[in-house]
Design a protein around this motif. Sequence first.
Motif, PDB file in Angstrom:
ATOM      1  N   GLU A 231       0.796  -1.229   0.000  1.00  0.00           N
ATOM      2  CA  GLU A 231       0.000   0.000   0.000  1.00  0.00           C
ATOM      3  C   GLU A 231       0.827   1.277   0.000  1.00  0.00           C
ATOM      4  O   GLU A 231       0.269   2.375   0.000  1.00  0.00           O
ATOM      5  CB  GLU A 231      -0.924  -0.001   1.227  1.00  0.00           C
ATOM      6  CG  GLU A 231      -1.868  -1.197   1.287  1.00  0.00           C
ATOM      7  CD  GLU A 231      -2.716  -1.208   2.545  1.00  0.00           C
ATOM      8  OE1 GLU A 231      -2.895  -0.131   3.140  1.00  0.00           O
ATOM      9  OE2 GLU A 231      -3.184  -2.301   2.941  1.00  0.00           O
ATOM     10  N   LYS A 233       2.951   4.348   1.430  1.00  0.00           N
ATOM     11  CA  LYS A 233       2.933   5.096   2.695  1.00  0.00           C
ATOM     12  C   LYS A 233       1.654   4.860   3.493  1.00  0.00           C
ATOM     13  O   LYS A 233       1.675   4.822   4.730  1.00  0.00           O
ATOM     14  CB  LYS A 233       3.114   6.590   2.425  1.00  0.00           C
ATOM     15  CG  LYS A 233       4.469   6.950   1.851  1.00  0.00           C
ATOM     16  CD  LYS A 233       4.534   8.426   1.503  1.00  0.00           C
ATOM     17  CE  LYS A 233       5.779   8.744   0.691  1.00  0.00           C
ATOM     18  NZ  LYS A 233       5.821  10.157   0.264  1.00  0.00           N
ATOM     19  N   LYS A 234       0.524   4.701   2.804  1.00  0.00           N
ATOM     20  CA  LYS A 234      -0.740   4.477   3.512  1.00  0.00           C
ATOM     21  C   LYS A 234      -0.689   3.209   4.357  1.00  0.00           C
ATOM     22  O   LYS A 234      -1.362   3.118   5.386  1.00  0.00           O
ATOM     23  CB  LYS A 234      -1.898   4.400   2.520  1.00  0.00           C
ATOM     24  CG  LYS A 234      -2.324   5.747   1.955  1.00  0.00           C
ATOM     25  CD  LYS A 234      -3.596   5.623   1.150  1.00  0.00           C
ATOM     26  CE  LYS A 234      -4.074   6.998   0.680  1.00  0.00           C
ATOM     27  NZ  LYS A 234      -5.349   6.917  -0.078  1.00  0.00           N
ATOM     28  N   GLY A 235       0.104   2.230   3.932  1.00  0.00           N
ATOM     29  CA  GLY A 235       0.212   0.990   4.681  1.00  0.00           C
ATOM     30  C   GLY A 235       0.854   1.160   6.034  1.00  0.00           C
ATOM     31  O   GLY A 235       0.708   0.297   6.916  1.00  0.00           O
ATOM     32  N   TYR A 237       1.261   4.767   7.535  1.00  0.00           N
ATOM     33  CA  TYR A 237       0.798   5.999   8.183  1.00  0.00           C
ATOM     34  C   TYR A 237      -0.724   6.074   8.337  1.00  0.00           C
ATOM     35  O   TYR A 237      -1.244   7.032   8.900  1.00  0.00           O
ATOM     36  CB  TYR A 237       1.324   7.210   7.418  1.00  0.00           C
ATOM     37  CG  TYR A 237       2.830   7.330   7.495  1.00  0.00           C
ATOM     38  CD1 TYR A 237       3.442   7.874   8.615  1.00  0.00           C
ATOM     39  CD2 TYR A 237       3.633   6.865   6.459  1.00  0.00           C
ATOM     40  CE1 TYR A 237       4.828   7.975   8.700  1.00  0.00           C
ATOM     41  CE2 TYR A 237       5.023   6.960   6.529  1.00  0.00           C
ATOM     42  CZ  TYR A 237       5.609   7.513   7.657  1.00  0.00           C
ATOM     43  OH  TYR A 237       6.979   7.600   7.740  1.00  0.00           O
ATOM     44  N   GLU A 238      -1.441   5.074   7.808  1.00  0.00           N
ATOM     45  CA  GLU A 238      -2.873   4.947   8.029  1.00  0.00           C
ATOM     46  C   GLU A 238      -3.165   3.472   8.304  1.00  0.00           C
ATOM     47  O   GLU A 238      -2.331   2.607   8.060  1.00  0.00           O
ATOM     48  CB  GLU A 238      -3.659   5.439   6.797  1.00  0.00           C
ATOM     49  CG  GLU A 238      -3.449   6.911   6.469  1.00  0.00           C
ATOM     50  CD  GLU A 238      -4.237   7.351   5.239  1.00  0.00           C
ATOM     51  OE1 GLU A 238      -5.382   6.874   5.064  1.00  0.00           O
ATOM     52  OE2 GLU A 238      -3.702   8.156   4.456  1.00  0.00           O
ATOM     53  N   GLY A 239      -4.336   3.178   8.818  1.00  0.00           N
ATOM     54  CA  GLY A 239      -4.704   1.786   9.035  1.00  0.00           C
ATOM     55  C   GLY A 239      -4.145   1.205  10.314  1.00  0.00           C
ATOM     56  O   GLY A 239      -3.812   1.927  11.264  1.00  0.00           O
ATOM     57  N   LYS A 262      -0.640  10.991   9.275  1.00  0.00           N
ATOM     58  CA  LYS A 262      -1.175  11.281   7.939  1.00  0.00           C
ATOM     59  C   LYS A 262      -0.505  12.515   7.342  1.00  0.00           C
ATOM     60  O   LYS A 262      -0.197  12.559   6.142  1.00  0.00           O
ATOM     61  CB  LYS A 262      -2.683  11.481   8.018  1.00  0.00           C
ATOM     62  CG  LYS A 262      -3.355  11.576   6.654  1.00  0.00           C
ATOM     63  CD  LYS A 262      -4.875  11.659   6.779  1.00  0.00           C
ATOM     64  CE  LYS A 262      -5.535  11.736   5.411  1.00  0.00           C
ATOM     65  NZ  LYS A 262      -7.009  11.827   5.515  1.00  0.00           N
ATOM     66  N   ALA A 265       2.878  11.539   5.943  1.00  0.00           N
ATOM     67  CA  ALA A 265       2.762  10.786   4.698  1.00  0.00           C
ATOM     68  C   ALA A 265       2.441  11.709   3.526  1.00  0.00           C
ATOM     69  O   ALA A 265       2.991  11.564   2.428  1.00  0.00           O
ATOM     70  CB  ALA A 265       1.680   9.720   4.831  1.00  0.00           C
ATOM     71  N   GLU A 266       1.565  12.662   3.761  1.00  0.00           N
ATOM     72  CA  GLU A 266       1.175  13.588   2.691  1.00  0.00           C
ATOM     73  C   GLU A 266       2.284  14.577   2.366  1.00  0.00           C
ATOM     74  O   GLU A 266       2.472  14.961   1.206  1.00  0.00           O
ATOM     75  CB  GLU A 266      -0.095  14.332   3.099  1.00  0.00           C
ATOM     76  CG  GLU A 266      -1.329  13.429   3.160  1.00  0.00           C
ATOM     77  CD  GLU A 266      -2.551  14.142   3.733  1.00  0.00           C
ATOM     78  OE1 GLU A 266      -2.376  15.253   4.286  1.00  0.00           O
ATOM     79  OE2 GLU A 266      -3.662  13.586   3.625  1.00  0.00           O
TER      80      GLU A 266
END
Length: 603
Positions: A231, A233-235, A237-239, A262, A265-266
């Motif tokens: 995923e 960065k979302k893998g 920094y999120e979840g 978040k 990551a952004e």
Amino acid sequence: MPLNPQAVYSRSRPDFAPFASRRSTVHSTNGIVSCTQPLAAAAGQRILMEGGNAADAAVAVAAALNVSEPSSTGIGGDMFCLFYEAKTKKVHSLNGSGRYPGNVTLEQVRKDLNLGPDEKKSIPMPSVLAATTPGAAAGWVDTVERFGSGKLSLEQILAPAIDMAEKGFIVSELASYFWQEGEELIRNASPNFRELLKPDPNAKDGVRSPRPGEIMKKPGLAKVFRLLAAEGKKGFYEGPVAEAIVQVVKDLGGYLSLDDLKYHAETGSQETEAISLKFTGQDIVKKQTPGTDGETNEGVEIWEHPPNGQGIVALMALGILEELERTGKIPLFTEDQHNSTEYLHAIIESLRIAFADAAWWVTDPDVEKVPSKELISREYLAERAKLFNPEKAADIVDHGSPAHNHCDTVYLAVTDKEGNGISFINSTYSGFGTGIIPQGCGFTLQNRGANFSLDPGHPNALAPRKRPYHTIIPAMITNCSDGSLHSVYGVMGGFMQPQGHVQVLLNMVAFNYHPQAALDAPRICIAAGSSESGNRTVYVEEGISEETVEGLKRLGHEIQVLKGWERGMFGRGQVIRCHHDDGHLIYSAGSDPRGDGMSIPVV
């Protein structure tokens, strides 16, 4: 508790150097990986042989080091890198450091620590308040996207580390030693300590730190890597990973939030302009062979990452040394004067002057103005060099903390067959960072926030979404004549790093040591000290002569000689040098004997 008598290691803690040994410099025309763990070096070699470039391999090595040497590094920490692009001969710079939580102020942190109005203490290393947003995960993704070959996916690049974590890896000597040293921290830091210890029914709580030669598995870390690979960065920094990070920090009284993760990551890692200093001191133009591409040698240009990293300390110290030589305060040192009293006195004093400035000026340049160009200008360094006294140790007390008693960072160097090179460093700061493990994740959170000043008037004062003074610094050397790559190198170890950069560089260019010898040579390290502590100790590694030690004492230096396992203070470096012969670009590498690692060539 005795080990299995059939094991390679029949004692729980073998000697640091049980017998005299030596390493040869390693050579290759197709690329080299040099780092502190052979298994991690092999992971990088695998990526190069599968078609990846130096940047791809560096991320593979960093991930594998998180598995095999978690006391020093991890995805819960930060990273920086310098990437030399062969086609353009440009040095790129990437800042992968995380920020402080956005929902807490300096006043609140001082209140949480029960500090009085005039107290200037820093955040304790094990405190959850020292945890900053992990920057490494985003840094790995950004390194591959910006500098990678484009031939391999992140899943392929992380595959060696995932295999090691799931199937198990064999623990090496120094990694085991650091694990044992950090076991109490791990146990006390969070309720998830079992994730970083080895099951043993006879041990306290049924777990203990692994011993050398034993197999260790990290299924939680493997899951984290798989999420990042699938995923991006979302893998991370999120979840579930982000939620586990925030939950454990919240439970322990800290402030990291899902918004902080978040936001990082952004925002992503920051591309920066590398800073450099051209160096021609100690008559190196005459001593050196022609430039890498056969051009006339005109000296070298040393590249460092700009603040909030402390690489500027190395550049300032080298500039001061060159000014001292120009004004006749130090001589052209002969080979016999290497690590002599006169030579080391000049090194020590130049570093003290440089650290005095860094302790004030190095901070987040996005929040405070950092005058990097002015600090390494010839005019400014000439003024600072006037503080040097060849006859005695200067009384510069308020110089921050130019050393730290741990070597808890990993530095790695990689080159590839295309001529690219990457100087890459990844760290959780002190051993295992905070020691705090997010549930089910198998890694610890860093404690970089401990490097903030808690003085409201200081440029490096803690603030929301601010990055602290950072110790980890990659380095690189190019030839002034043509911009070709001279060396990828670095020395890890907290505030030892710029000190190691200066000493290893001079070993190579001023004393003509080959890469392995440049790392083997004994080093010095300025002690942690400030106006409050008054610590003026200079640590000297065994191997430096008794005559030199006595000479430094006569000049007023407080000397402590370190032996055996204590030598970890002097850092663990890696060097890959370049030259041409018979139409081929040749890489020649060394790996520090103070670490478990090695240099592995690509055939």
